[in-house]
Design an enzyme around this catalytic site. Structure first.
Site, PDB file in Angstrom:
ATOM      1  N   HIS A  24      10.834 -11.213  10.749  1.00 43.97           N
ATOM      2  CA  HIS A  24      12.180 -10.803  10.333  1.00 43.97           C
ATOM      3  C   HIS A  24      13.221 -11.233  11.362  1.00 43.97           C
ATOM      4  CE1 HIS A  24      11.044  -8.348   6.824  1.00 43.97           C
ATOM      5  NE2 HIS A  24       9.877  -8.427   7.433  1.00 43.97           N
ATOM      6  N   ASP A 121      18.993  -7.143   6.858  1.00 41.36           N
ATOM      7  CA  ASP A 121      17.637  -7.476   6.431  1.00 41.36           C
ATOM      8  C   ASP A 121      17.376  -6.768   5.101  1.00 41.36           C
ATOM      9  OD1 ASP A 121      14.675  -7.323   6.280  1.00 41.36           O
ATOM     10  OD2 ASP A 121      14.729  -7.971   8.373  1.00 41.36           O
TER      11      ASP A 121
END
Ligand code: UDP
Ligand code: UDP
Length: 439
Positions: A24, A121
């Site tokens: 991520h 995210d």
């Protein structure tokens, strides 16, 4: 990306907020680098403490290479996981971050110059929506996985009332996309109480509340899925999905000579099989031995990145204990095993690398595609079987689906050897992969 108003230039100020794990963080740092080179001001919010050493090391080296970045370390409260469905520290961290997002509000409210937008995210999107609404800011979410996995997750989150029943069918039919084998759905998705599932599902359900979706994929890789999502055939109401991949790696400063890169420098062109399962997939001892024996007996040169523990700071066993001294003696002229963080972007860009045996993490795949490297897909968990299907479908690589999830099955050395042989010798595959690298 800057606007000129009279004599004044206004640069957009973007807040970037990644969730946990290198899979991520990496795309966010790559996106930050793109924004900086387009004259944006960047505020990077990173949850603290991070799970792995790799995350904290990459954050500090990025921030010191870009002093113009406003870095906010977002101190996480210590929260008890709501249940004991998993002991995976990354899953627990996903959940903690999501449940703490509301604490961001005061940090963002006082920023100067004020923010122009938030890029969150996907795994924190549900929490950021209300922060963005309160601050009156546009909110885009960055999806770090494939468009196909996004569609599957969003479809299950909205349309499947009882996911425990999914295992009764062989496939799940997604409008506009066709069938996805149930065997490709990560097993935790069949348990709505699993922490991994609740994080993914709550964020997917919240997607209609974001202004747009940026995704690290590109048209060649997922043409049908991208067009199905954007034409409304999967969901009538879905935010616009903008493919921005494959995200280009930013330059990493190396403070030392890397032996494995020097070793690659003296290997023949496209002769080396690169074997790596990403930043958080550890192999069982038995599987490690099968892979070792395969590489021992095979004729190919290899560079193997070995992990015996999910979290880097716990990965302490030495190579001789894990693989035995004679393996290293016998293969020292044609192979190398590394048990630490490597500069994968440099390995995949190296002319000596011919094929990549990969767990199919989406970043690894997009890096392979960008460099025209063919892949032997060996998915272990999460989105990786969906990714393996994509690799096989577009001709970027091979996938033997009978191997199952890497964490469950023991794949014997002969089977691995056969597939590595195909990976290295199949000329059609080599040419297709090269073409992708030239796109
Ligand atoms: N990576 C790396 N060196 C390593 C291990 C991983 O540079 O030793 C990078 C890799 O290039 C990729 C990311 O870490 O960008 C891992 O993300 P991916 O989605 O491939 O897999 P994950 O680690 O999340 O399973
Ligand atoms: N790293 C890691 N686990 C470790 C040691 C290092 O993930 O146990 C990563 C970390 O992300 C760092 C990279 O490896 O960015 C390079 O580490 P190195 O030890 O070479 O230090 P550096 O080159 O950053 O000084």
């Amino acid at each position: 990306m800057s606007k000129v108003l009279g004599s004044e230039t206004i640069c957009p100020h973007i807040a970037l907020f990644p969730s946990a794990g290198m899979g991520h963080l990496t795309p966010f740092l790559r996106l930050a680098s793109v924004l900086l080179s387009n004259n944006c001001k960047v505020t990077l919010i990173t949850p603290k403490p991070s799970v792995s050493v790799a995350e904290s090391a990459h954050i500090s080296s990025f921030v010191s290479a870009h002093p113009e970045v406003n870095h906010l370390a977002f101190q996480l409260p210590s929260l008890q996981p709501p249940n004991s469905s998993t002991n995976d520290p990354f899953h627990i961290q996903f959940d903690t971050i999501l449940r703490s997002v509301h604490l961001l509000h005061p940090l963002l409210y006082s920023l100067s110059p004020p923010l122009s937008a938030i890029f969150s995210d996907i795994l924190v999107a549900a929490g950021v929506i209300s922060v963005a609404v309160d601050l009156g800011l546009p909110h885009y979410t960055l999806v770090t996985f494939s468009a196909k996995y996004l569609s599957l997750t969003a479809y299950i989150s909205i349309m499947v009332s009882d996911p425990t029943k999914l295992s009764c069918s062989a496939e799940i039919e997604i409008p506009g996309l066709g069938p996805v084998p149930v065997g490709s759905i990560p097993p935790p998705y069949l348990n709505p109480n699993h922490l991994f599932t609740s994080v993914f599902m709550s964020n997917a359900r919240a997607l209609p509340g974001v202004d747009g979706i940026l995704i690290n994929t590109f048209d060649w890789l997922e043409p049908e899925t991208l067009s199905a999502l954007n034409s409304g055939s999967v969901f009538a109401k879905f935010p616009p999905v903008l493919p921005i991949g494959p995200l280009v790696p930013y330059e990493l400063k190396r403070n030392e000579e890397c032996q494995y890169l020097q070793w690659l420098d003296v290997q023949p062109k496209e002769s080396v099989v690169y074997v790596s399962f990403g930043s958080r997939t550890a192999m069982s001892k038995d599987q490690m031995k099968e892979l070792r024996d395969c590489l021992w007996k095979s004729k190919y040169r290899f560079l193997w990145i070995l992990k015996s523990n999910k979290v880097d700071k716990d990965d302490k066993e030495d190579l001789d204990t894990l693989l035995g001294h004679s393996f290293f003696e016998d293969t020292k002229n044609r192979g190398m095993v590394v048990k630490r963080w490597v500069y994968q972007q440099e390995i995949l860009a190296h002319p000596a690398v011919g094929g990549f045996v990969s767990h199919c993490g989406w970043n690894s795949l997009s890096e392979a595609a960008r460099n025209g490297i063919r892949v032997l897909a060996w998915p272990h968990h999460g989105d990786q079987r969906v990714n393996a299907e994509i690799v096989k479908k577009v001709g970027l690589g091979l996938w033997e689906s009978s191997w199952g999830w890497g964490i469950e099955n023991l794949v014997k050395q002969e089977e691995i050897q056969k597939m590595i042989g195909e990976l290295m010798e199949d000329e059609k595959l080599r040419i297709t992969a090269k073409k992708v690298g030239l796109l």
